[in-house]
Design a protein around this motif. Structure first.
Motif, mmCIF file in Angstrom:
data_model
loop_
_atom_site.group_PDB
_atom_site.id
_atom_site.type_symbol
_atom_site.label_atom_id
_atom_site.label_comp_id
_atom_site.label_asym_id
_atom_site.label_seq_id
_atom_site.Cartn_x
_atom_site.Cartn_y
_atom_site.Cartn_z
ATOM 1 N N ARG A 129 0.908 -1.049 0.091
ATOM 2 C CA ARG A 129 -0.015 0.118 0.028
ATOM 3 C C ARG A 129 1.101 1.069 -0.048
ATOM 4 O O ARG A 129 1.900 1.265 0.854
ATOM 5 C CB ARG A 129 -0.981 -0.022 1.165
ATOM 6 N N GLY A 130 0.437 2.253 -0.737
ATOM 7 C CA GLY A 130 1.128 3.522 -0.881
ATOM 8 C C GLY A 130 2.682 3.619 -1.069
ATOM 9 O O GLY A 130 3.216 2.977 -1.877
ATOM 10 N N ARG A 131 3.516 4.059 0.084
ATOM 11 C CA ARG A 131 4.891 4.056 -0.167
ATOM 12 C C ARG A 131 5.367 2.816 -0.056
ATOM 13 O O ARG A 131 6.806 2.628 -0.201
ATOM 14 C CB ARG A 131 5.469 5.081 0.973
ATOM 15 N N GLU A 132 4.819 1.719 0.447
ATOM 16 C CA GLU A 132 5.452 0.401 0.512
ATOM 17 C C GLU A 132 5.834 0.050 -0.783
ATOM 18 O O GLU A 132 6.677 -1.020 -0.815
ATOM 19 C CB GLU A 132 4.492 -0.726 1.053
ATOM 20 N N MET A 133 5.184 0.554 -1.981
ATOM 21 C CA MET A 133 5.616 0.059 -3.243
ATOM 22 C C MET A 133 7.040 0.387 -3.585
ATOM 23 O O MET A 133 7.667 -0.098 -4.335
ATOM 24 C CB MET A 133 4.630 0.821 -4.169
ATOM 25 N N ALA A 134 7.745 1.423 -2.790
ATOM 26 C CA ALA A 134 8.946 1.759 -2.802
ATOM 27 C C ALA A 134 10.006 0.674 -2.423
ATOM 28 O O ALA A 134 11.230 0.615 -2.835
ATOM 29 C CB ALA A 134 9.235 3.061 -2.238
ATOM 30 N N HIS A 135 9.523 -0.297 -1.641
ATOM 31 C CA HIS A 135 10.266 -1.197 -1.194
ATOM 32 C C HIS A 135 9.728 -2.739 -1.394
ATOM 33 O O HIS A 135 9.604 -3.523 -0.689
ATOM 34 C CB HIS A 135 10.500 -1.188 0.388
ATOM 35 N N PRO A 136 9.903 -3.235 -2.749
ATOM 36 C CA PRO A 136 9.389 -4.495 -3.101
ATOM 37 C C PRO A 136 10.322 -5.560 -2.539
ATOM 38 O O PRO A 136 9.787 -6.763 -2.457
ATOM 39 C CB PRO A 136 9.423 -4.416 -4.502
ATOM 40 N N ASP A 137 11.413 -5.067 -2.241
ATOM 41 C CA ASP A 137 12.477 -6.165 -1.755
ATOM 42 C C ASP A 137 11.954 -6.567 -0.256
ATOM 43 O O ASP A 137 12.333 -7.682 0.022
ATOM 44 C CB ASP A 137 13.870 -5.416 -1.669
ATOM 45 N N LEU A 138 11.298 -5.804 0.539
ATOM 46 C CA LEU A 138 10.529 -6.368 1.917
ATOM 47 C C LEU A 138 9.740 -7.570 1.493
ATOM 48 O O LEU A 138 9.674 -8.468 2.439
ATOM 49 C CB LEU A 138 9.798 -5.430 2.514
ATOM 50 N N GLY A 139 8.985 -7.341 0.463
ATOM 51 C CA GLY A 139 7.936 -8.323 0.246
ATOM 52 C C GLY A 139 8.644 -9.589 -0.335
ATOM 53 O O GLY A 139 8.499 -10.946 0.030
ATOM 54 N N LEU A 140 9.879 -9.528 -1.115
ATOM 55 C CA LEU A 140 10.615 -10.575 -1.535
ATOM 56 C C LEU A 140 11.068 -11.353 -0.407
ATOM 57 O O LEU A 140 11.300 -12.530 -0.367
ATOM 58 C CB LEU A 140 11.440 -9.989 -2.626
ATOM 59 N N ASN A 141 11.849 -10.538 0.421
ATOM 60 C CA ASN A 141 12.283 -11.006 1.751
ATOM 61 C C ASN A 141 11.552 -12.062 2.325
ATOM 62 O O ASN A 141 11.750 -13.310 2.723
ATOM 63 C CB ASN A 141 12.974 -10.231 2.634
ATOM 64 N N ILE A 142 10.323 -11.929 2.465
ATOM 65 C CA ILE A 142 9.029 -12.357 3.138
ATOM 66 C C ILE A 142 8.668 -13.867 2.420
ATOM 67 O O ILE A 142 8.771 -14.849 2.973
ATOM 68 C CB ILE A 142 7.852 -11.668 3.521
ATOM 69 N N LEU A 143 8.700 -13.598 1.190
ATOM 70 C CA LEU A 143 8.275 -14.960 0.482
ATOM 71 C C LEU A 143 9.725 -15.825 0.373
ATOM 72 O O LEU A 143 9.519 -17.059 0.294
ATOM 73 C CB LEU A 143 8.183 -14.504 -1.015
ATOM 74 N N GLU A 144 10.964 -15.548 0.189
ATOM 75 C CA GLU A 144 12.139 -16.089 0.456
ATOM 76 C C GLU A 144 12.094 -16.772 1.744
ATOM 77 O O GLU A 144 12.369 -17.998 1.666
ATOM 78 C CB GLU A 144 13.370 -15.354 0.063
ATOM 79 N N LYS A 145 12.008 -15.967 2.830
ATOM 80 C CA LYS A 145 11.985 -16.607 4.147
ATOM 81 C C LYS A 145 10.917 -17.872 4.423
ATOM 82 O O LYS A 145 11.324 -18.883 4.909
ATOM 83 C CB LYS A 145 11.381 -15.558 5.178
ATOM 84 N N LEU A 146 9.663 -17.428 3.819
ATOM 85 C CA LEU A 146 8.593 -18.620 3.890
ATOM 86 C C LEU A 146 9.062 -19.755 2.981
ATOM 87 O O LEU A 146 8.850 -20.910 3.442
ATOM 88 C CB LEU A 146 7.309 -17.927 3.273
ATOM 89 N N ALA A 147 9.760 -19.468 1.888
ATOM 90 C CA ALA A 147 10.325 -20.707 1.046
ATOM 91 C C ALA A 147 11.126 -21.472 1.876
ATOM 92 O O ALA A 147 11.048 -22.854 1.531
ATOM 93 C CB ALA A 147 10.523 -20.271 -0.294
ATOM 94 N N GLU A 148 12.035 -20.997 2.392
ATOM 95 C CA GLU A 148 13.165 -21.421 3.187
ATOM 96 C C GLU A 148 12.527 -22.277 4.473
ATOM 97 O O GLU A 148 12.954 -23.358 4.879
ATOM 98 C CB GLU A 148 14.184 -20.510 3.643
ATOM 99 N N ASP A 149 11.605 -21.367 5.095
ATOM 100 C CA ASP A 149 11.006 -22.278 6.528
ATOM 101 C C ASP A 149 10.168 -23.473 6.153
ATOM 102 O O ASP A 149 9.997 -24.301 6.735
ATOM 103 C CB ASP A 149 9.966 -21.148 7.147
ATOM 104 N N LEU A 150 9.452 -23.741 4.684
ATOM 105 C CA LEU A 150 8.668 -24.648 4.492
ATOM 106 C C LEU A 150 9.374 -25.566 3.270
ATOM 107 O O LEU A 150 8.883 -26.317 2.538
ATOM 108 C CB LEU A 150 7.471 -24.030 3.522
ATOM 109 N N LYS A 151 10.715 -25.474 3.229
ATOM 110 C CA LYS A 151 11.457 -26.418 2.483
ATOM 111 C C LYS A 151 11.145 -27.717 2.253
ATOM 112 O O LYS A 151 11.008 -28.264 1.294
ATOM 113 C CB LYS A 151 13.185 -26.184 2.862
ATOM 114 N N GLY A 152 11.060 -28.355 3.280
ATOM 115 C CA GLY A 152 10.613 -29.828 3.246
ATOM 116 C C GLY A 152 9.231 -30.183 2.972
ATOM 117 O O GLY A 152 8.773 -31.112 2.395
ATOM 118 N N GLU A 153 8.520 -29.298 2.976
ATOM 119 C CA GLU A 153 6.946 -29.451 2.814
ATOM 120 C C GLU A 153 6.264 -28.869 1.682
ATOM 121 O O GLU A 153 5.334 -29.587 1.222
ATOM 122 C CB GLU A 153 6.184 -28.807 4.077
#
Length: 195
Positions: A129-153
């Motif tokens: 939302r709003g100015r968060e669009m200037a930092h898509p890397d924050l969203g990418l970090n969450i998705l990468e962390k999630l993928a790492e946390d669910l690696k075996g599943e």
């Protein structure tokens, strides 16, 4: 003509058959020859079965002696079993915000894990939302962390991509065989370390 093949529209039975002669197939699938329709009906009646016209367009039409009620029941059961064995892939969606709290993240991760264990695919969406669009890397970090946390599943079926104000990633459950291989590999590694 050994198979039980009957057209999708209801075939004519017994007295409904209008032809004068037919090629008759016995209850065991053997060809009995060309019969007058009255004689063919008599053969079916003697066995207390139905005379079913299975190929009305043939010359002469083909009729078969069978228990039509049992045949219909068997066909219905086969169709029911086929539907039961079909796998319907469900896609669930889990939405995150770029500035998600650790507790919320863990809760949502548990929900995703539950969906994956239930056999569903999960579409993970990061909403900006709003100015968060200037930092898509924050969203990418969450998705990468999630993928790492669910690696075996889970496996990543589609990599994270930004579309408009949302970033998406699709996760699919790991197949049971692959899970078992991973567990065996981990057990083997643990034994190697103990030795």
């Amino acid at each position: 003509m050994g198979g039980d093949t009957i057209s999708t529209q209801e075939p004519r039975l017994n007295e409904e058959i209008t032809t004068s002669v037919c090629r008759l197939i016995g209850v065991d699938g053997s060809q009995l020859g060309i019969f007058d329709i009255d004689d063919a009906q008599r053969v079916a009646d003697e066995q207390r079965l139905d005379l079913v016209e299975i190929a009305p367009d043939a010359d002469p039409p083909v009729c078969r002696v069978m228990d039509y009620g049992k045949f219909k029941y068997d066909q219905a059961m086969k169709a029911k079993q086929a539907r039961k064995n079909q796998t319907r892939v469900e896609i669930k969606e889990m939405k995150f915000r770029p500035k998600i709290d650790t507790g919320d993240y863990e809760t949502k991760k548990k929900h995703i894990l539950r969906f994956l264990n239930g056999g569903a695919k999960v579409k993970v969406t990061i909403m900006f939302r709003g100015r968060e669009m200037a930092h898509p890397d924050l969203g990418l970090n969450i998705l990468e962390k999630l993928a790492e946390d669910l690696k075996g599943e889970a496996i990543i079926e589609s990599q994270p991509k930004l579309e408009g104000r949302n970033m998406f990633m699709l996760l699919a459950p790991v197949k049971k065989k692959e899970k078992d291989k991973d567990k065996d590999k981990e057990a083997g590694n643990a034994q190697d370390e103990d030795a």
